[in-house]
Write an enzyme that holds these catalytic residues in place. Structure first.
Site, PDB file in Angstrom:
ATOM      1  N   GLU A  41       0.821  -1.210   0.000  1.00 20.91           N
ATOM      2  CA  GLU A  41       0.000   0.000   0.000  1.00 20.91           C
ATOM      3  C   GLU A  41       0.856   1.262   0.000  1.00 20.91           C
ATOM      4  O   GLU A  41       0.543   2.239  -0.670  1.00 20.91           O
ATOM      5  CB  GLU A  41      -0.941   0.002   1.200  1.00 20.91           C
ATOM      6  CG  GLU A  41      -2.087  -0.993   1.085  1.00 20.91           C
ATOM      7  CD  GLU A  41      -2.965  -0.730  -0.130  1.00 20.91           C
ATOM      8  OE1 GLU A  41      -3.151   0.455  -0.487  1.00 20.91           O
ATOM      9  OE2 GLU A  41      -3.441  -1.692  -0.743  1.00 20.91           O
ATOM     10  N   CYS A 199     -12.757   0.432 -15.357  1.00 24.87           N
ATOM     11  CA  CYS A 199     -13.316   1.787 -15.252  1.00 24.87           C
ATOM     12  C   CYS A 199     -12.164   2.781 -15.237  1.00 24.87           C
ATOM     13  O   CYS A 199     -11.949   3.512 -14.284  1.00 24.87           O
ATOM     14  CB  CYS A 199     -14.161   1.908 -13.987  1.00 24.87           C
ATOM     15  SG  CYS A 199     -15.234   3.367 -13.944  1.00 24.87           S
ATOM     16  N   CYS A 206     -17.084   0.247 -20.794  1.00 28.31           N
ATOM     17  CA  CYS A 206     -18.460   0.218 -20.295  1.00 28.31           C
ATOM     18  C   CYS A 206     -19.266  -0.949 -20.869  1.00 28.31           C
ATOM     19  O   CYS A 206     -20.156  -1.482 -20.207  1.00 28.31           O
ATOM     20  CB  CYS A 206     -19.150   1.542 -20.615  1.00 28.31           C
ATOM     21  SG  CYS A 206     -18.366   2.969 -19.832  1.00 28.31           S
ATOM     22  N   CYS A 209     -18.871  -3.884 -18.758  1.00 32.01           N
ATOM     23  CA  CYS A 209     -18.912  -3.585 -17.333  1.00 32.01           C
ATOM     24  C   CYS A 209     -20.038  -4.319 -16.625  1.00 32.01           C
ATOM     25  O   CYS A 209     -21.189  -4.282 -17.047  1.00 32.01           O
ATOM     26  CB  CYS A 209     -19.063  -2.077 -17.118  1.00 32.01           C
ATOM     27  SG  CYS A 209     -19.122  -1.609 -15.378  1.00 32.01           S
ATOM     28  N   CYS A 215     -24.862   2.412 -13.233  1.00 31.10           N
ATOM     29  CA  CYS A 215     -23.971   3.556 -13.421  1.00 31.10           C
ATOM     30  C   CYS A 215     -24.723   4.793 -13.919  1.00 31.10           C
ATOM     31  O   CYS A 215     -25.241   4.813 -15.038  1.00 31.10           O
ATOM     32  CB  CYS A 215     -22.866   3.187 -14.402  1.00 31.10           C
ATOM     33  SG  CYS A 215     -21.653   4.498 -14.647  1.00 31.10           S
TER      34      CYS A 215
END
Length: 356
Positions: A41, A199, A206, A209, A215
């Site tokens: 991270e 995305c 899309c 997706c 969305c």
DNA sequence: AATTCGGGGCA
DNA sequence: TGCCCAGAATT
């Protein structure tokens, strides 16, 4: 009766997508220990996965746990970081490991506030560690998640604005409650994979997706507009005076601009940055009467790198002094000649208004 | 709230 | 080049 029953559509569909198309072979996922999640991270802050992977592998090979990191000289840590950039991350990582050795028995704490108190760990990174390492129900909000949530919920405004970020945290918090208890680690990874691989900022997939029916941006045809881009710095403003001189025959005095720069080599009005310069030029070329000018409405014109406001000053019945008639850059122009000359559009527009 | 940290990928 | 990226600390 599947494991995602009861979740909201966002979490449910996202996890279904993740099971098929998510990334399951990143080095920090095998094994997925708190230390390895933490290290990944930190390395991934502002840095892309492709860049991080080889650094991560070298780092954990040399310093495999919190204890060895805490005991290592800072120089060794920085050497392992060399090339990744943002070296404060490495210093914070090292300091945090030493704090863990002091406060937390040599391990990363399993506690949100204790994590947040460690240097280099903010709200999102603390959430990523707790959810991925321990499966706790804590949201994250990184660049990927911001982009996904802005589109899914049609959130307008640059996500870096505190007010927008506050809304996004609230949305992220709400979604987390719909995640099956045993899938928080996958859910966190799924959001990042989804933002990074599907995305995406440009040309999101899309049509493929799993969340296309959830969305707002897709439904309203605003996928390319969201998230709202960071506002560019306000363009620098420049002001100048434009001298509009008519002679007795109704011609206008134009001046050829310099061969480089804005409007290079075009014919325009004599231009000066301030009244002192303009007055001096007027005295030398025309004579007395600078103060008899009529100030016309300012002309605003935008360029890619600055905004220009021209203040036109107008005189009628002017004549060039005899000594400057040879000035090659100056020329009296009749209205009929204007269309045959290269003249900047805003200047041409002004001339056509003032030469009836 | 704005600035700083700073390396690489990409249009 | 300018912008963006798994942000946080500092002022």
């Amino acid at each position: 009766m599947n494991s995602t029953q009861g979740g909201d559509p966002f979490a449910t569909h996202l996890l279904q997508w993740f099971d098929v198309s998510g990334r399951h072979d990143l080095p920090w996922q095998h094994p997925r220990t708190p230390y390895r999640v933490w290290l990944s991270e930190i390395m991934l802050q502002q840095t892309q996965v492709r860049v991080v992977v080889p650094y991560f592998e070298r780092f954990v090979a040399a310093l495999p746990d919190v204890g060895t990191l805490a005991a290592a000289p800072l120089d060794d840590v920085l050497a392992l970081w060399s090339g990744l950039g943002y070296y404060a991350r490495a210093r914070n990582l090292h300091a945090a490991a030493q704090l863990c050795a002091q406060r937390h028995g040599g391990e990363l704490p399993r506690d949100f506030d204790a994590l947040l108190a460690l240097p280099g760990i903010g709200r999102s990174t603390a959430g990523a560690i707790l959810s991925q390492a321990w499966g706790e129900r804590v949201p994250i909000l990184d660049g990927n998640v911001k982009r996904v949530l802005c589109r899914m919920h049609g959130v307008e405004g640059w996500p870096g604005l505190p007010a927008i970020e506050k809304r996004l945290w609230a949305i992220a918090e709400a979604h987390v409650h719909g995640v099956p208890a045993d899938r928080m680690a996958d859910y966190t990874q799924a959001q990042m994979d989804f933002g990074a691989t599907l995305c995406t900022r440009h040309d999101p997939a899309c049509m493929l997706c799993a969340l296309q029916h959830d969305c707002v941006a897709l439904r309203e045809g605003r996928v390319e507009e969201l998230p709202t881009p960071k506002p560019g710095k306000p363009l620098p403003e420049r002001h100048a005076l434009a001298l509009l001189l008519h002679d007795a025959q109704g011609r206008v005095l134009l001046q050829r601009r310099p061969p480089t720069g804005i409007w290079a080599a075009l014919w325009s009005l004599p231009e000066h940055t301030d009244h002192d310069q303009a007055r001096a030029w007027y005295s030398g070329h025309i004579g007395d009467g600078y103060d008899s000018a009529e100030a016309l409405d300012p002309i605003a014109h935008g360029f890619t790198h600055y905004r220009l406001t021209l203040q036109p000053l107008e005189w009628r019945g002017a004549a060039l002094g005899a000594s400057v008639r040879d000035d090659d850059g100056l020329r009296w122009v009749a209205r009929d000649e204007l269309r045959s000359l290269g003249i900047p559009a805003p200047i041409r527009s002004l001339l056509e208004r003032r030469l009836p």
